[in-house]
Design a protein around this motif. Structure first.
Motif, mmCIF file in Angstrom:
data_model
loop_
_atom_site.group_PDB
_atom_site.id
_atom_site.type_symbol
_atom_site.label_atom_id
_atom_site.label_comp_id
_atom_site.label_asym_id
_atom_site.label_seq_id
_atom_site.Cartn_x
_atom_site.Cartn_y
_atom_site.Cartn_z
ATOM 1 N N ASP A 42 0.830 -1.200 0.000
ATOM 2 C CA ASP A 42 0.000 0.000 0.000
ATOM 3 C C ASP A 42 0.867 1.253 0.000
ATOM 4 O O ASP A 42 0.594 2.213 -0.727
ATOM 5 N N ALA A 43 1.918 1.245 0.814
ATOM 6 C CA ALA A 43 2.804 2.404 0.865
ATOM 7 C C ALA A 43 3.507 2.607 -0.476
ATOM 8 O O ALA A 43 3.637 3.745 -0.957
ATOM 9 N N LEU A 44 3.964 1.527 -1.091
ATOM 10 C CA LEU A 44 4.612 1.646 -2.399
ATOM 11 C C LEU A 44 3.646 2.139 -3.460
ATOM 12 O O LEU A 44 4.015 2.923 -4.343
ATOM 13 N N GLU A 45 2.402 1.705 -3.370
ATOM 14 C CA GLU A 45 1.395 2.183 -4.322
ATOM 15 C C GLU A 45 1.144 3.671 -4.150
ATOM 16 O O GLU A 45 1.019 4.412 -5.130
ATOM 17 N N ARG A 46 1.099 4.141 -2.908
ATOM 18 C CA ARG A 46 0.927 5.578 -2.664
ATOM 19 C C ARG A 46 2.104 6.381 -3.209
ATOM 20 O O ARG A 46 1.919 7.440 -3.804
ATOM 21 N N ILE A 47 3.324 5.858 -3.017
ATOM 22 C CA ILE A 47 4.508 6.548 -3.533
ATOM 23 C C ILE A 47 4.463 6.604 -5.052
ATOM 24 O O ILE A 47 4.745 7.635 -5.663
ATOM 25 N N ALA A 48 4.092 5.491 -5.687
ATOM 26 C CA ALA A 48 4.003 5.455 -7.147
ATOM 27 C C ALA A 48 2.946 6.430 -7.651
ATOM 28 O O ALA A 48 3.169 7.134 -8.649
ATOM 29 N N ASP A 49 1.799 6.501 -6.985
ATOM 30 C CA ASP A 49 0.753 7.446 -7.383
ATOM 31 C C ASP A 49 1.247 8.884 -7.251
ATOM 32 O O ASP A 49 0.978 9.729 -8.109
ATOM 33 N N LYS A 50 1.971 9.179 -6.179
ATOM 34 C CA LYS A 50 2.497 10.531 -5.962
ATOM 35 C C LYS A 50 3.490 10.893 -7.062
ATOM 36 O O LYS A 50 3.467 12.005 -7.584
ATOM 37 N N LEU A 51 4.364 9.931 -7.415
ATOM 38 C CA LEU A 51 5.336 10.191 -8.478
ATOM 39 C C LEU A 51 4.651 10.380 -9.823
ATOM 40 O O LEU A 51 5.064 11.227 -10.627
ATOM 41 N N GLU A 52 3.610 9.606 -10.091
ATOM 42 C CA GLU A 52 2.867 9.780 -11.339
ATOM 43 C C GLU A 52 2.194 11.143 -11.388
ATOM 44 O O GLU A 52 2.171 11.792 -12.436
ATOM 45 N N ASP A 53 1.651 11.593 -10.269
ATOM 46 C CA ASP A 53 1.023 12.911 -10.215
ATOM 47 C C ASP A 53 2.048 14.013 -10.467
ATOM 48 O O ASP A 53 1.786 14.976 -11.189
ATOM 49 N N GLU A 54 3.252 13.861 -9.893
ATOM 50 C CA GLU A 54 4.303 14.855 -10.112
ATOM 51 C C GLU A 54 4.746 14.852 -11.575
ATOM 52 O O GLU A 54 4.975 15.921 -12.161
ATOM 53 N N ASP A 55 4.852 13.675 -12.199
ATOM 54 C CA ASP A 55 5.218 13.599 -13.609
ATOM 55 C C ASP A 55 4.142 14.246 -14.483
ATOM 56 O O ASP A 55 4.464 14.952 -15.444
ATOM 57 N N ALA A 56 2.903 14.044 -14.149
ATOM 58 C CA ALA A 56 1.809 14.621 -14.927
ATOM 59 C C ALA A 56 1.820 16.141 -14.785
ATOM 60 O O ALA A 56 1.570 16.870 -15.760
ATOM 61 N N GLU A 57 2.114 16.650 -13.598
ATOM 62 C CA GLU A 57 2.184 18.106 -13.408
ATOM 63 C C GLU A 57 3.335 18.696 -14.198
ATOM 64 O O GLU A 57 3.200 19.774 -14.796
ATOM 65 N N GLU A 58 4.502 18.020 -14.210
ATOM 66 C CA GLU A 58 5.646 18.520 -14.964
ATOM 67 C C GLU A 58 5.365 18.520 -16.462
ATOM 68 O O GLU A 58 5.727 19.459 -17.173
ATOM 69 N N GLU A 59 4.714 17.483 -16.977
ATOM 70 C CA GLU A 59 4.378 17.420 -18.398
ATOM 71 C C GLU A 59 3.354 18.484 -18.749
ATOM 72 O O GLU A 59 3.421 19.098 -19.791
ATOM 73 N N GLY A 60 2.415 18.716 -17.860
ATOM 74 C CA GLY A 60 1.390 19.740 -18.117
ATOM 75 C C GLY A 60 1.966 21.143 -18.050
ATOM 76 O O GLY A 60 1.576 22.023 -18.800
ATOM 77 N N GLY A 61 2.925 21.379 -17.200
ATOM 78 C CA GLY A 61 3.528 22.701 -17.051
ATOM 79 C C GLY A 61 4.517 23.010 -18.153
ATOM 80 O O GLY A 61 4.765 24.149 -18.482
ATOM 81 N N ALA A 62 5.104 22.000 -18.786
ATOM 82 C CA ALA A 62 6.104 22.200 -19.811
ATOM 83 C C ALA A 62 5.471 22.585 -21.140
ATOM 84 O O ALA A 62 6.101 23.199 -21.983
ATOM 85 N N LYS A 63 4.229 22.248 -21.347
ATOM 86 C CA LYS A 63 3.571 22.537 -22.639
ATOM 87 C C LYS A 63 3.142 23.963 -22.756
ATOM 88 O O LYS A 63 3.012 24.814 -22.141
#
Length: 63
Positions: A42-63
């Motif tokens: 569960d903790a690893l899944e939360r970390i992975a979700d957080k990292l995916e959210d950060e990647d999505a924010e970076e991709e959205g901000g770069a465009k």
């Protein structure tokens, strides 16, 4: 009645109780291990979700 119980019967009863107690401890330990693995997953899944959210924010901000 109690004085009629021999040493071997008492030791057999204590041995049976010891085996039952050890089995209960093993089952409890397995339960603890399974819950620990579930909490870790569960903790690893939360970390992975957080990292995916950060990647999505970076991709959205770069465009």
């Amino acid at each position: 009645m109690i004085s009629a119980i021999g040493f071997s019967e008492v030791m057999a009863s204590l041995g049976s109780m010891a085996i039952i107690f050890l089995c209960a401890c093993v089952v409890a330990w397995f339960g603890y291990c399974i819950s620990s693995i579930a909490r870790t997953a569960d903790a690893l899944e939360r970390i992975a979700d957080k990292l995916e959210d950060e990647d999505a924010e970076e991709e959205g901000g770069a465009k």
